[in-house]
Design a protein around this motif. Structure first.
Motif, short mmCIF file in Angstrom:
data_model
loop_
_atom_site.label_atom_id
_atom_site.label_comp_id
_atom_site.label_asym_id
_atom_site.label_seq_id
_atom_site.Cartn_x
_atom_site.Cartn_y
_atom_site.Cartn_z
N THR A 125 6.52 4.28 -5.08
CA THR A 125 7.36 3.23 -4.53
C THR A 125 6.67 2.60 -3.32
O THR A 125 7.22 1.69 -2.71
CB THR A 125 8.72 3.79 -4.08
OG1 THR A 125 8.52 4.82 -3.11
CG2 THR A 125 9.49 4.37 -5.28
N ARG A 126 5.49 3.09 -3.01
CA ARG A 126 4.76 2.58 -1.85
C ARG A 126 3.85 1.43 -2.28
O ARG A 126 3.19 1.48 -3.31
CB ARG A 126 3.95 3.70 -1.20
CG ARG A 126 4.82 4.86 -0.74
CD ARG A 126 3.99 6.00 -0.20
NE ARG A 126 3.41 5.66 1.10
CZ ARG A 126 2.58 6.46 1.76
NH1 ARG A 126 2.23 7.63 1.25
NH2 ARG A 126 2.10 6.09 2.94
N SER A 127 3.83 0.41 -1.48
CA SER A 127 3.01 -0.76 -1.77
C SER A 127 1.57 -0.53 -1.32
O SER A 127 1.27 0.45 -0.61
CB SER A 127 3.57 -1.99 -1.04
OG SER A 127 3.44 -1.82 0.36
N VAL A 128 0.69 -1.44 -1.72
CA VAL A 128 -0.69 -1.38 -1.26
C VAL A 128 -0.74 -1.43 0.26
O VAL A 128 -1.47 -0.67 0.90
CB VAL A 128 -1.52 -2.53 -1.87
CG1 VAL A 128 -2.90 -2.59 -1.22
CG2 VAL A 128 -1.66 -2.37 -3.38
N ASP A 129 0.04 -2.32 0.85
CA ASP A 129 0.04 -2.45 2.30
C ASP A 129 0.50 -1.18 3.00
O ASP A 129 -0.05 -0.79 4.03
CB ASP A 129 0.95 -3.61 2.73
CG ASP A 129 0.33 -4.97 2.42
OD1 ASP A 129 -0.90 -5.02 2.20
OD2 ASP A 129 1.06 -5.97 2.40
N GLU A 130 1.51 -0.51 2.44
CA GLU A 130 2.00 0.73 3.05
C GLU A 130 0.93 1.82 2.98
O GLU A 130 0.71 2.56 3.96
CB GLU A 130 3.26 1.20 2.34
CG GLU A 130 4.49 0.35 2.64
CD GLU A 130 5.69 0.77 1.82
OE1 GLU A 130 6.79 0.84 2.40
OE2 GLU A 130 5.54 1.02 0.61
N LEU A 131 0.29 1.95 1.84
CA LEU A 131 -0.77 2.94 1.70
C LEU A 131 -1.96 2.60 2.59
O LEU A 131 -2.57 3.47 3.20
CB LEU A 131 -1.22 3.02 0.24
CG LEU A 131 -0.23 3.67 -0.72
CD1 LEU A 131 -0.59 3.35 -2.17
CD2 LEU A 131 -0.21 5.18 -0.52
N ARG A 132 -2.26 1.32 2.68
CA ARG A 132 -3.37 0.87 3.53
C ARG A 132 -3.14 1.25 4.99
O ARG A 132 -4.08 1.60 5.70
CB ARG A 132 -3.53 -0.64 3.44
CG ARG A 132 -4.56 -1.09 2.45
CD ARG A 132 -5.13 -2.42 2.88
NE ARG A 132 -5.72 -2.34 4.22
CZ ARG A 132 -6.28 -3.37 4.83
NH1 ARG A 132 -6.31 -4.55 4.23
NH2 ARG A 132 -6.83 -3.24 6.02
N THR A 133 -1.90 1.16 5.42
CA THR A 133 -1.59 1.49 6.82
C THR A 133 -1.98 2.92 7.14
O THR A 133 -2.55 3.20 8.20
CB THR A 133 -0.09 1.29 7.09
OG1 THR A 133 0.24 -0.09 6.91
CG2 THR A 133 0.26 1.68 8.52
N THR A 134 -1.70 3.85 6.21
CA THR A 134 -2.04 5.25 6.46
C THR A 134 -3.55 5.47 6.41
O THR A 134 -4.09 6.29 7.15
CB THR A 134 -1.36 6.16 5.42
OG1 THR A 134 -1.82 5.85 4.10
CG2 THR A 134 0.15 6.00 5.46
N ILE A 135 -4.25 4.72 5.56
CA ILE A 135 -5.70 4.86 5.47
C ILE A 135 -6.36 4.25 6.71
O ILE A 135 -7.26 4.85 7.31
CB ILE A 135 -6.24 4.20 4.19
CG1 ILE A 135 -5.60 4.83 2.95
CG2 ILE A 135 -7.75 4.34 4.11
CD1 ILE A 135 -5.85 4.08 1.66
#
Length: 272
Positions: A135-145
C-alpha cells in the motif's frame, strides 16, 4: 553445502580469509545461534557487526552490516563460517518449534501484532509473505531510502561508506516470489530513483552503489515486463526516458539500455 575451509576460501580473498581466521582465534564472535540452516552472530570489530549466513545455500548467502565493499565477502562472515567449521552451533530449530507449538494462539497473535505495529520493516515483510500487495507508494518508499543517505554521514552531504539496501531488495524478492510483480516493481523503482538522485553525493564505495543501482534497475525492468500490461510498460518507458534525460549523467546509458531491454522483454512476453 558442506561448511569446509575450502568452501569458505571460495567466497573471499586470501587476505580476508586470514583476517577472518584471526578474528575467530581472538574470540570476537558473540551470540552465535542457528535455526535450521541459518546462522546469526555478532562479531566485534571497530564496532559490533551483525552477520547472517545460510549453511545450505551455495556460497552461504552471506550478509553483514559492515561497510566492507571489496571482492568477495568480509572478514566478519569468514570468522563466523570458520567457527561453524570448527564448532558448529547447535540447531535451535526444535526448541523454537516446541515453543511455538505450546504458545497460546491469542498471546502469539497479540505478540506478533505488537511487533508488527512497531517495526515497519517486519510489517512490510509479513504483509508481503501473506500475499498482500504493498500500500506504500514509490514516494513513501523513497523517503525511507533517502533517509539512509542522510543518516549515514549526518554532518556532511557526501556519503563515504556503503549503505545496506538489503531490506528493500529482500522485500522486492518476497513480492516476486508471491507473484506480486507490481508491488516488487514499486520497491525497485523507489530504489532506482533514490540511488539516481543521490549518486552524485557518493564519494567512495562506487562499485557498491553501482551494483545496487544496476540490480534495482534490472529488477524493475523484469517485473514490469513480466506483468505484460501495455499501460505499465508505457509508463515505465516514459519514466526511464525521463531519467535518462534528467538523472545523473553517467547513468544515462543505463537508463537508455533499460528502455530497449524492457521493450524487448515486453514483446517476448506478449507472444508467450
Amino acid at each position: 553445502m558442506d561448511v569446509t575451509e575450502d568452501a569458505v576460501r571460495d567466497i573471499c580473498t586470501d587476505a580476508v580469509f586470514e583476517r577472518g581466521e584471526r578474528y575467530r582465534e581472538e574470540g570476537r564472535i558473540h551470540g552465535i545461534h542457528r535455526i535450521d540452516t541459518t546462522v546469526t552472530a555478532v562479531v566485534s570489530g571497530s564496532r559490533q557487526y551483525d552477520v547472517r549466513v545460510d549453511l545450505a545455500t551455495n556460497g552461504f548467502a552471506p550478509w553483514c552490516d559492515c561497510p566492507y565493499d571489496g571482492p568477495g565477502t568480509c572478514k566478519h562472515v569468514v570468522a563466523v563460517l570458520l567457527r561453524c567449521v570448527d564448532d558448529p552451533p547447535q540447531d535451535e530449530g526444535d526448541r523454537l518449534d516446541t515453543a511455538l507449538n505450546g504458545a497460546d494462539a491469542d498471546e502469539l497473535r497479540a505478540f506478533l501484532r505488537e511487533e508488527l505495529a512497531t517495526d515497519a520493516d517486519l510489517r512490510d515483510q509479513f504483509l508481503a509473505r501473506v500475499s498482500e500487495s504493498t500500500t506504500r507508494s514509490v514516494d513513501e518508499l523513497r523517503t525511507t531510502i533517502d533517509r539512509r543517505f542522510e543518516e549515514t554521514n549526518p554532518e556532511y552531504y557526501v556519503v563515504f561508506e556503503p549503505i545496506d539496501f538489503t531490506r528493500w531488495f529482500d522485500l522486492a524478492t518476497e513480492y516476486r516470489e508471491q507473484g506480486r510483480y507490481a508491488s516488487a516493481a514499486t520497491v525497485y523503482r523507489a530504489l532506482v530513483e533514490s540511488l539516481d538522485d543521490n549518486m552524485e553525493r557518493v564519494d567512495g564505495a562506487y562499485d557498491h552503489f553501482s551494483r545496487a543501482f544496476s540490480r534495482a534497475l534490472d529488477g524493475y525492468v523484469d517485473c514490469v515486463a513480466f506483468r505484460g500490461r501495455d499501460d505499465a510498460v508505457t509508463d515505465a518507458v516514459a519514466f526511464l526516458d525521463e531519467r535518462a534525460t534528467s538523472g545523473t549523467p553517467f547513468l544515462t546509458e543505463h537508463f537508455e539500455k533499460a528502455v530497449v531491454e524492457l521493450q524487448e522483454k515486453a514483446d517476448e512476453q506478449s507472444f508467450e
